[in-house]
Design an enzyme around this catalytic site. Sequence first.
Site, PDB file in Angstrom:
ATOM      1  N   ARG A 192      -1.129   5.521   6.951  1.00 45.14           N
ATOM      2  CA  ARG A 192      -2.569   5.394   6.675  1.00 45.14           C
ATOM      3  C   ARG A 192      -3.354   5.918   7.867  1.00 45.14           C
ATOM      4  NH1 ARG A 192      -0.049   1.311   3.797  1.00 45.14           N
ATOM      5  NH2 ARG A 192      -0.227   1.804   1.583  1.00 45.14           N
TER       6      ARG A 192
ATOM      7  N   ASP B  21       3.891   7.287   3.044  1.00 46.58           N
ATOM      8  CA  ASP B  21       3.118   6.554   2.032  1.00 46.58           C
ATOM      9  C   ASP B  21       2.228   7.539   1.282  1.00 46.58           C
ATOM     10  OD1 ASP B  21       1.807   4.319   0.626  1.00 46.58           O
ATOM     11  OD2 ASP B  21       2.776   3.132   2.183  1.00 46.58           O
TER      12      ASP B  21
ATOM     13  N   HIS C 247       4.442   4.536  -3.830  1.00 49.07           N
ATOM     14  CA  HIS C 247       3.877   4.946  -2.534  1.00 49.07           C
ATOM     15  C   HIS C 247       4.379   6.334  -2.125  1.00 49.07           C
ATOM     16  CE1 HIS C 247       1.807   1.189  -1.467  1.00 49.07           C
ATOM     17  NE2 HIS C 247       2.791   0.585  -2.097  1.00 49.07           N
TER      18      HIS C 247
ATOM     19  N   GLU D  62       5.388  -2.473  -4.927  1.00 46.85           N
ATOM     20  CA  GLU D  62       4.189  -1.959  -5.578  1.00 46.85           C
ATOM     21  C   GLU D  62       4.424  -0.632  -6.309  1.00 46.85           C
ATOM     22  OE1 GLU D  62       0.873  -3.943  -2.620  1.00 46.85           O
ATOM     23  OE2 GLU D  62       1.536  -1.918  -2.150  1.00 46.85           O
TER      24      GLU D  62
ATOM     25  N   TRP E  15       7.400 -10.529   1.662  1.00 48.22           N
ATOM     26  CA  TRP E  15       6.018 -10.340   2.146  1.00 48.22           C
ATOM     27  C   TRP E  15       4.987 -11.070   1.318  1.00 48.22           C
ATOM     28  CZ3 TRP E  15       1.822  -7.779  -0.168  1.00 48.22           C
ATOM     29  CH2 TRP E  15       2.095  -7.095  -1.373  1.00 48.22           C
TER      30      TRP E  15
ATOM     31  N   TYR F   3       0.418 -11.207   8.541  1.00 45.04           N
ATOM     32  CA  TYR F   3      -0.137  -9.883   8.291  1.00 45.04           C
ATOM     33  C   TYR F   3      -1.235  -9.674   9.324  1.00 45.04           C
ATOM     34  CZ  TYR F   3       2.381  -7.891   4.425  1.00 45.04           C
ATOM     35  OH  TYR F   3       3.351  -7.274   3.677  1.00 45.04           O
TER      36      TYR F   3
ATOM     37  N   TRP G 243      -0.429  -3.112   8.822  1.00 45.16           N
ATOM     38  CA  TRP G 243      -0.846  -2.019   7.928  1.00 45.16           C
ATOM     39  C   TRP G 243      -2.157  -1.463   8.468  1.00 45.16           C
ATOM     40  CZ3 TRP G 243       3.003  -0.736   4.938  1.00 45.16           C
ATOM     41  CH2 TRP G 243       3.930  -1.704   4.589  1.00 45.16           C
ATOM     42  N   THR G 244      -2.330  -0.132   8.371  1.00 43.19           N
ATOM     43  CA  THR G 244      -3.398   0.469   9.181  1.00 43.19           C
ATOM     44  C   THR G 244      -4.501   1.153   8.379  1.00 43.19           C
ATOM     45  OG1 THR G 244      -2.079   2.478   9.454  1.00 43.19           O
ATOM     46  CG2 THR G 244      -1.857   0.782  11.148  1.00 43.19           C
TER      47      THR G 244
END
Length: 813
Positions: free
Chosen positions: A209, A238, A308, A372, A444, A469, A520-521
Site C-alpha cells: 500500500r 497486494d 489481493h 479476503e 487475525w 493491529y 497495514w499501511t
Amino acid sequence: MNNFFDLQPGQTKKIIISSSLIQKDSQYKINIKHIRQTYNKKIMRKTLLQLAGLLYLTSLFAATSDVNYRVVPLPNEINLQNGKAFQLDASVKIVYPAGNKKMQKNAAFLAQYMKDITGIKFKTTTKSNKRSIILNLKLKNVNPEAYRIGVNSKQIVISGSTENGVFYGIQTLRKSIPVVKAVKVVLPAAVINDAPRFVYRGMHLDVSRHFFTVDEVKTYIDILALHNINNFHWHLTDDQGWRIEIKKYPLLTEVGSKRPETVIGKNTGKYDGIPYGGFYTQAQIKDVIAYAKDRYINIVPEIDMPGHMLGALSAYPELGCTGGPYAIWRQWGISDNVLCAGNDKTLTFIKDVLTELTEIFPSKYIHIGGDECPKTNWQKCPKCQQRIKDLGLVADAKHTAEERLESYVISYAEKVLNEKGRRMIGWDEILEGGIAPNATVMSWRGMSGGIEAAKQKHDVIMTPNSYVYFDYYQTNNTESEPLAIGGYSPVKTVYSWDPQPASLSDDEKKYIIGAQANLWTEYIPTFKHAEYMVLPRMAALCEVQWTKAEQKNYADFLIRVPKIIDLYKLNQYNYAKHLYDISADFTSNPTDGTLDVSLSTMDSAPIYYTLDGTTPSEKSPVYSGTLKIKENAKLQAIIFRGSESSRLLSQNISFNKASLKPITALQPVNKSYEFKGINTLVDGLRGNNNYKAGSWIAFYGNDLEAVIDLQKDTDIQSAEINTFVSQGDWIFNARSFAVEVSNDGMNFTRMASEDYPAMKQQDPNGIFTHKLNFNAVHTRYVKVTVTSEKLIPDWHAGKGKPGYLFVDEIALN
Ligand SMILES: [Zn+2]
C-alpha cells in the site's frame, strides 16, 4: 537539545545538581553527583533553568550512572548479588571466542550499542583481559534463545547455548545502561537468567500500500531487534503494488509495482494524481535478509493469494477469470478480481513464484495470504466451475463449493512449499473450505480462528485485530491524530493481551507458537509515520511475546518503559507520546448522582485541571483524587514536564434530565461493544467519530429498550438520541424510535414514536440525531425503544443479516 552542553565555550564552572531533581523512582534510579563543564558565563542562568527542566525528563549527562536490569521485556530472573559492582569505562574490552564469526559480530554489536549510549569506544578482542565483558556459548539450556548474564567487579559474562541467546543477553545489557554521556557506568553485581515465552515473536510490515526503501526496512529491523523480535513478516504484494522482483515474470514489477495515483482519504473517490511505485530487486532482498539474519531475525515473506492479486493481474491479465484488462488499484478495500482457480496457468504461476521465493528466502515459513478472497467471479467463471466439477467439490452445510475451490488452491501452494521442505502460513480464512494439511494459521479476525485451528492441532500464530493491529488508533482522541483506518488499540490494550486464551486446554495451548502485531499501511505514507504507529506499542507487544504471563504487570511496565523510550530518542525513532498524556476514566454514578472522573498518567507528574473551559496552567488546581461532577462542565487537564507539556485533555460534560439517573436495560447490550454498559447512555458524554473508543454502545440482533427512573416526577417534553452509522462496518441507522412514560414503572403510555426507512447505498455515514417532541408530561419513569436494522438490504455485502445499532446518549428535556 541533547548537545547543548558541548556547544558552549567559555569559563570553567562547577555545578552541583541535587539528585532530588530526578524522578524519585526506585526502579529507575540515576544518581547525578556533579557535573563539571565549561561555560560561557552569559548563558549560564538560562542553561541552568533549562537543565532543571530537562533533568525531569531524562538524565542526559552524568558522572556516574547506575544500571538497572529491569528492562523491557522484563527478564525472567534478576538476582542482585552482594559483591562489588562492575565499573564500565574505556579500559573494558569485549571478548568473544576466537574463530566464531557470529560471536565476533555479536561483540561488534555490543560495542556499537554501548558507544551510542555512553560515548565510550570499546575494543573487541579474542584475548581475555583484566576487566572484560565476555561472550561465550557455555550455557546449558534447551532453549536456544536463553541467556545468562553474570556481573561481578571483574567481569560481565553473557552466556548462551547459541549465538542467538547471547544476542538477547546483549540486548538486555544494552537496555540496562542509562542513556547518559557518563564517565563511569556502574553495573551492580547480579545474575540474570532469561528465556522467551514464545518461539515465534513476529512483527509485520505492509510495503504494498505504501513502499519503504531498503534503508527504511533495515531501520525497521533494528527496531525489531531492540524488542527481541525474531520474525519479520514482510507483506510484499497486494492489489496496490507488487514489490518483489520475480525473474520469470518481469512484468510483475515493470507493470505491477506502479499505480498512476492514489485515492485521497478513505475511498473518497478523489485521487491525488501522483504516480506511485517501487519494488525490491532480488539482490536488495538478499541484502535485507542478511542484515536481518545478523540480528537473529528470520524474514517470512508473504505473497498474498488467490485474492489481493491486482498487482499481478494488471501485469498478467490471463491469470484472471475474465482475462482482463485489469488496472492496479488506486484505492483501498477488497477487490472482486482474484486469480482464476480454473486456469492451469494460475497453478503454474503459483508454483513458479513460490519456487523463486524459496530460492531467495531461507525461511522455514512462507506466507501465502489466503485472506479476503471474494468468490463472485468464480461463481460466474466457466473455468472455475469446470474445475469444481472435475475435482468433485460439493457444498455442504459448512462450506460452499467455491470455498472448497479456494482450499484446493491453498493446498496446492502448500504442496509446492512442502516439497521444498518449507512450511506454509496462511491467514485464518484458510480454515474455510477445509484447512490444508500442514498449514500454520495466522489468526487475525480476533482469536477465534486461532482457537479453532489449535483445537484441530494446527500450529497458530496469534495476531488478532482486537489487540495488535498497529494501524488502529492508539488514543480515543482521534481528532488530533493523523488519519488511521479506525479501531482503538492503546498501549494498555496491547499489553493486556494473552495470546494463549484460557478457553484452550494446556495441551491445545502448545499449538499457539507465537504472537505478532501487524502494520497495514493504507494510511501510512511515510516511514516516520510507520515508526509513530509501532512505537511504543511494540514495547508492550514484546513483553507479551517474551515475558512469562505471570510476571506481566502494566503498572510496573509503565515504570520501565521510559528506559526503552530513551533509546528511541537516542536513535531518533519517531515514537508516539500518548503514554505521557492524561488518560481519563468516566464512570456514571447514579447512587451519588455524579459523573466520577479519574485522571492518570504514566508517572507521578502533577495534573492541572479546570472545569470552566479555561486553559489550565500551573496555577490551576492539581488533581488529587476522583472528581465528582454534578453540573455541566468543560473539563480540561494538562501536565507540564519541564519545558514539555502533555496534550490538553478536553471533555464536554453536558447533563439533561436523564443524566446520572438509574437506567435499566430490558434487552442486552452487544458484548463486543458493551464497554461500561447501559449507564453509558446517561453519562453526559457524547461520542466522537470513533465508535470503538467506549462512548458508543451497540445493539446487535435486538433493540435498545431501556427504562430510566427519574427518581421523582419530572416535566419532560422531548427525547433525543444520537446514532453512529458506518455501513462498511455493518453499522446502520435506527429503524424506529419511541418514548413511553409511566408513574409506576409498570404501565407505560406512548408519548411519541417515529419509523425510519432502511438505508440506501448512497446514504451518508456519520452521526445522526433523532428527536421526538411531545406534549409536556409530568412523569417518573421513561421507556426509550430504538430498533436496529434486522435485515441488511440487498445492496450490501451483509444482506439478510442483522446490522449494528450504535447509540451514545439519551437526552430527556
Ligand atoms: Zn476463473
